[in-house]
Design an enzyme around this catalytic site. Sequence first.
Site, PDB file in Angstrom:
ATOM      1  CG  HIS A 353      -2.192  -0.933   1.113  1.00 30.89           C
ATOM      2  ND1 HIS A 353      -3.286  -0.761   0.872  1.00 30.89           N
ATOM      3  CD2 HIS A 353      -1.970  -2.262   1.621  1.00 30.89           C
ATOM      4  CE1 HIS A 353      -4.045  -1.901   0.898  1.00 30.89           C
ATOM      5  NE2 HIS A 353      -3.217  -2.762   1.540  1.00 30.89           N
ATOM      6  CE  LYS A 541      -7.105  13.558   0.551  1.00 31.13           C
ATOM      7  NZ  LYS A 541      -6.898  12.337  -0.297  1.00 31.13           N
ATOM      8  NE  ARG A 542      -4.552   9.773  10.371  1.00 34.04           N
ATOM      9  CZ  ARG A 542      -4.079   8.811  11.444  1.00 34.04           C
ATOM     10  NH1 ARG A 542      -4.864   7.766  11.646  1.00 34.04           N
ATOM     11  NH2 ARG A 542      -3.270   8.816  12.203  1.00 34.04           N
ATOM     12  CE  LYS A 547      -3.100  10.597   3.430  1.00 32.88           C
ATOM     13  NZ  LYS A 547      -3.607   9.566   2.390  1.00 32.88           N
ATOM     14  CB  THR A 649     -10.284   4.520  -0.950  1.00 34.85           C
ATOM     15  OG1 THR A 649      -9.660   5.021   0.231  1.00 34.85           O
ATOM     16  CG2 THR A 649      -9.473   3.571  -1.726  1.00 34.85           C
ATOM     17  CE  LYS A 653     -14.109   5.469   1.140  1.00 36.75           C
ATOM     18  NZ  LYS A 653     -13.208   5.486   2.155  1.00 36.75           N
TER      19      LYS A 653
END
Length: 801
Positions: A353, A541-542, A547, A649, A653
């Site tokens: 991952h 998100k985290r 990110k 992911t 969504k």
Amino acid sequence: MKTYSKTEFRERLEMKLTNKRNTTLEDTTDTDLFYAICSILKDEINQASVETKKTNIDRKKRQINYLSMEFLIGRLIESNLLNAGLLDVCNEVLTELGRDPKKVYSEENDAGLGNGGLGRLAACFLDSIASLGYLGNGFGIRYRYGLFEQRIVNGTQIELPDNWLQEVYPWETRKIDEAMHVNFGGEVSSEVDEHGNFKFTYHNQETVLAVPYDVGVVGYDNDVVNQLRLWSAELPSDVIDHGNYKNRLEHMQNVERISGFLYPDDSTEEGRFLRLKQQYFLVSSTIQTLIKQFKEKYNLPVTQFHEYHCIQINDTHPTFGIPELMRILMDEEGLGWNEAWSIVTKTFAYTNHTIMQEALEKWPVSQVQKVNPRIFMIINEINERFCREVYEKHPEMRDKIADLAVISNNVVHMSKLAIVGSFSVNGVAALHSEIIKDHTFNDFYRIQPEKFNNKTNGITHRRWLMTANPGLTHLINDAIGDVWHKSPQELTQLMRYYNDESFLNHLADVKLENKRVLKEVIYKKTGIEVDENSVFDVQVKRLHEYKRQLLNILHIIYLYNEIKRKPSIRIQPRTFIFGAKAAPSYHIAKEIIKLIHAVGNVVNNDKDVDNRIKVVFLENYNVTLAEDIMPAAEISEQISTASMEASGTGNMKMMMNGAVTLGTMDGANVEIAELVGKENIFIFGLSSEEVINYQNNGGYQAEAIYQTDGRVKGAMDALKNEQFGRDFAFNNLYYHVLTNNDPYFLLKDFNAYVDIHLTAMATYQDKKKWNQMSLMNILKSGQFSSDRTIQQYATDIWKLV
Ligand code: GPV
């Protein structure tokens, strides 16, 4: 499963209220109602589960066992009702009773047994495995405390323990009679038996009781119920230690700590001894169970184990399952090394991952030895045999053996062990799987190319569309019927409505209604009033540097300063919505949370801004909150530094709920772009190749961009010159980016990011066009249902058929 008319359901509810809750419909609470509904469901689930188990044994088919240290399942009530075919009737009965179904369902604690994407993926997979009618169970840990609850105090993240088991958890069944003994520590001795074989015996081990709690996993409309088995650590009752009551109590607490809490680090490794124990605890209890059940139920020689079982390991966290199965096959079942190895390497499949170095697990040899010395011996032997094999069979790779070795510099490289011991190695999006082959694990790819494959992630459309977004679900049902419930790719039938103004307007109405719902949530949680007619721009998100939440907030700073420079500037009103938990020890991440709050405080209250921009941070982002956010999103921020987000992911969504992605060519964004076409997505920034090239050449000149680019400098200087308050954190962020030469390419991508936002907002002005873009995203999203993903795992890797 049984279907109920409204009257039947109501009667059943009354009965449960009386029998289980000692109350009646007239004076019941939401709590009573919740538990009564769970009880109705659980009767159905247990019944179907017994049937599923029976047919599975009769069918003698291969079974998939999904091993994961995380299952981020969230609430189960609605998804269980939906899959059992009872959601509509339950909603109707509750409404007729004058109850708000949402309020009743919110009595359930969100089970946060995972950190983020990896854990949520496991939960979506279980839903799809059952819904496609496959035989497959999940195995994880029943953490006494799940992922921490995030509170924000003066812009600072505070972590509170997640006491999710405070009330009875209605979905689990304790199975003490199926408990397993897991042995830790001690010493190993060997002797040679009469046939010249080594026999290993263990001494002075500490035995822990692994008690399973089973949670039914309900398939959609197919009467299948698989199991998620969560292990809890207890002190075996027959352990007599030290003869002292106080010592025993302490011993008990020490043992229970093994399943005490979930480590809150996402995509970074903590390297703590207790975490290592958790990993061995999961795999040992699970694999012992699989062997035991295999022998009891099938009455076949253990050499056929792999024909009936496949084990998918969710990242490297369960990799000790490989040596553990070797141990059982050799030491307990009496097989020789080669025979055991042949079974093991036909059983295990590994999903990677991440390619980020800090997340690739490495354990010091001394710690692995301490957890279980026999397991270390086996890993050592795997390593020696593997290195020898490379030396003999791949002379061209001889100078690479040190890089390939499972153990080097006294550390065990878990990803290497996972690759060597598995028959399949997959990445989670097409781009990611290519990077694994070309870069991260290139040496392995060169000697074992047949192992490598891609399985692009997916999400369950049942939770993320059918239960999270009933408005959109009804609109789609009315348009194309309900075939898409079982065949989500049929959402493409919506193409018929691409030019249908009335349909497009309905679509916009649904979005507006969902935005109103989220607006209320925002107001309740933060006191901030947002405009439902502004664009909802969402990054949830985290919190991670890669990110790039920092890029998002720097852009907001830029916009704010543009308004300050020229208050009359024409700008599309926007609400920037953030949700993100930072790992408790990730200081930079926490400083970014602080910055988001500080910027929000200034921007939200500035008269010049005049409500044109709002910045909202929703605390404690979790599965339940996500179910309110996804349906309301219009812009989906997926802005990771290219190459660094394995898949993502949340992107799927939001797409499924009609948001348009604004992002980099990274992870699954690449496949989203391919599907919807370049006109229906906003792509910006460096490509993964460019990023990797820069990285291989020591990065780019961050300081130079800062010095020469006014927009970049303006946004960055706001951190240093205390524009958003005097806080060491902001200064620190400024220096952190510049002194480390901007490893996440924030400044390099900044201008492209500003520009793509301009493009997106210009596009938004054409309402019809925007609705068409939204529709295109929805109708192509069936490809990202986890049903598609699981179908591919089942046929290509697991060979379930
Ligand atoms: I490694 N991921 C995660 O949530 N936690 C981890 O410890 C690791 C990876 C994520 C990736 O970051 C996402 O890109 C991906 O979509 C997700 O795993 C599921 O594959």
